[in-house]
Design an enzyme around this catalytic site. Structure first.
Site, PDB file in Angstrom:
ATOM      1  N   CYS A  23     -13.742  -5.452  15.200  1.00  0.00           N
ATOM      2  CA  CYS A  23     -13.555  -6.390  16.319  1.00  0.00           C
ATOM      3  C   CYS A  23     -13.749  -7.778  15.739  1.00  0.00           C
ATOM      4  O   CYS A  23     -14.734  -8.021  15.021  1.00  0.00           O
ATOM      5  CB  CYS A  23     -14.608  -6.099  17.394  1.00  0.00           C
ATOM      6  SG  CYS A  23     -14.773  -7.393  18.653  1.00  0.00           S
ATOM      7  N   CYS A  42      -7.008 -10.068  17.450  1.00  0.00           N
ATOM      8  CA  CYS A  42      -7.904  -9.287  18.308  1.00  0.00           C
ATOM      9  C   CYS A  42      -7.537  -7.816  18.123  1.00  0.00           C
ATOM     10  O   CYS A  42      -6.387  -7.434  18.359  1.00  0.00           O
ATOM     11  CB  CYS A  42      -7.673  -9.709  19.753  1.00  0.00           C
ATOM     12  SG  CYS A  42      -8.588  -8.754  20.969  1.00  0.00           S
TER      13      CYS A  42
HETATM   14  N1  DGL Z   1     -12.087  -9.835  19.722  1.00  0.00           N
HETATM   15  C1  DGL Z   1     -11.731  -8.614  20.267  1.00  0.00           C
HETATM   16  C2  DGL Z   1     -11.408  -7.546  19.233  1.00  0.00           C
HETATM   17  O1  DGL Z   1     -11.138  -7.869  18.106  1.00  0.00           O
HETATM   18  C3  DGL Z   1     -12.233  -8.075  21.555  1.00  0.00           C
HETATM   19  C4  DGL Z   1     -13.521  -8.472  22.169  1.00  0.00           C
HETATM   20  C5  DGL Z   1     -13.482  -8.270  23.677  1.00  0.00           C
HETATM   21  O2  DGL Z   1     -12.860  -9.101  24.332  1.00  0.00           O
HETATM   22  O3  DGL Z   1     -14.032  -7.275  24.166  1.00  0.00           O
HETATM   23  O4  DGL Z   1     -11.375  -6.379  19.536  1.00  0.00           O
END
Ligand code: DGL
Length: 251
Positions: free
Chosen positions: A181, A71
């Protein structure tokens, strides 16, 4: 070192888990999606840090000996404190913008990521380093994250949202898009269709995977995965479906 914990705010990190399963198959993976607290992108650093601590404790209790923060938002918010507080190898997401900057393209670069990532010192610093090379436009996409959390990865809703996000931008000048993301990897096809085939799409999954591979080496035996969601069984089933579909496309 066999059991690897993979952590994300929800579904996004499954896109990295799929590559781990494909390219580093001899490990046992436990995936923790914190859907009960997703999305992270609009939350404060302190909140994200406290979610991350909880997730890592859970993964350690389940026997994980190393951790992948799949993430970008949690990497920006919590990688440092997790390294200080927990004694296990930790791998965060590599900054996705670096790949795009290695290219010699000169057109506008859109960076799709969460508001948290786009406001983080790490992103601001890399964007500054490259600002003479090409124009960079940060593009937060909280609705896109929510759509992916609802397992919507193609169709009209995605296109309409991309339309909204692009208002005021001269799309003729855009020749690159960074997926900063992990959720947005699921939308890659729609994003390419919307912006056109001439636009290059960059992500850091390959670079992140190379670091993990270097750090941990090839595993021996094992070869399993288990999906856990802080939001319960229904989410775990949805995650399983997302992962299987994505793996099918990847292979
Ligand atoms: N999957 C996440 C990232 O790579 C974040 C998405 C979220 O929870 O806002 O930033």
């Amino acid at each position: 070192m066999k059991k690897i914990g993979v952590y994300d705010s929800g579904m996004g990190g499954l896109s990295l888990l799929a590559r781990l399963i494909r390219d580093m198959p001899s490990y046992d993976y436990i995936y923790y999606g914190d859907a009960a607290n997703a999305p992270y992108g609009e939350k404060s650093r302190e909140e994200i840090q406290s979610f991350a601590r909880k997730a890592v404790k859970e993964l350690i209790t389940l026997g994980c000996e190393s951790l992948v923060i799949a993430c970008n938002t949690a990497t920006s918010a919590a990688e440092d404190i997790l390294r200080e507080e927990f004694d296990l190898p930790i791998f965060g997401m590599e900054p996705a913008i670096s790949r795009a900057m290695a290219s010699r393209d000169k057109g506008t670069l859109l960076v799709l990521a969460t508001s948290f990532t786009l406001n983080s010192p790490r992103f601001i610093k890399s964007a500054k380093n490259f600002e003479n090379q090409r124009k960079i436009i940060p593009m937060p996409g909280p609705t896109l994250v929510r759509l992916v959390e609802d397992s919507i990865v193609e169709g009209e809703e995605i296109r309409q949202e991309l339309e909204k996000m692009s208002q005021g931008i001269d799309l003729h000048t855009v020749d690159g898009i960074v997926l900063g993301c992990t959720h947005f990897l699921f939308l890659e096809k729609e994003i390419q269709r919307f912006f056109g085939p001439h636009v290059k799409i960059y992500d850091s999954h390959g670079d992140t995977l190379a670091l993990i591979d270097n750090g941990l080496g090839r595993g021996q035996g094992g070869g399993s995965y288990r999906l856990i969601s802080s939001a319960g069984k229904d989410r775990e089933e949805k995650s399983q479906w997302m992962l299987e579909n994505y793996l099918r496309e990847l292979r």
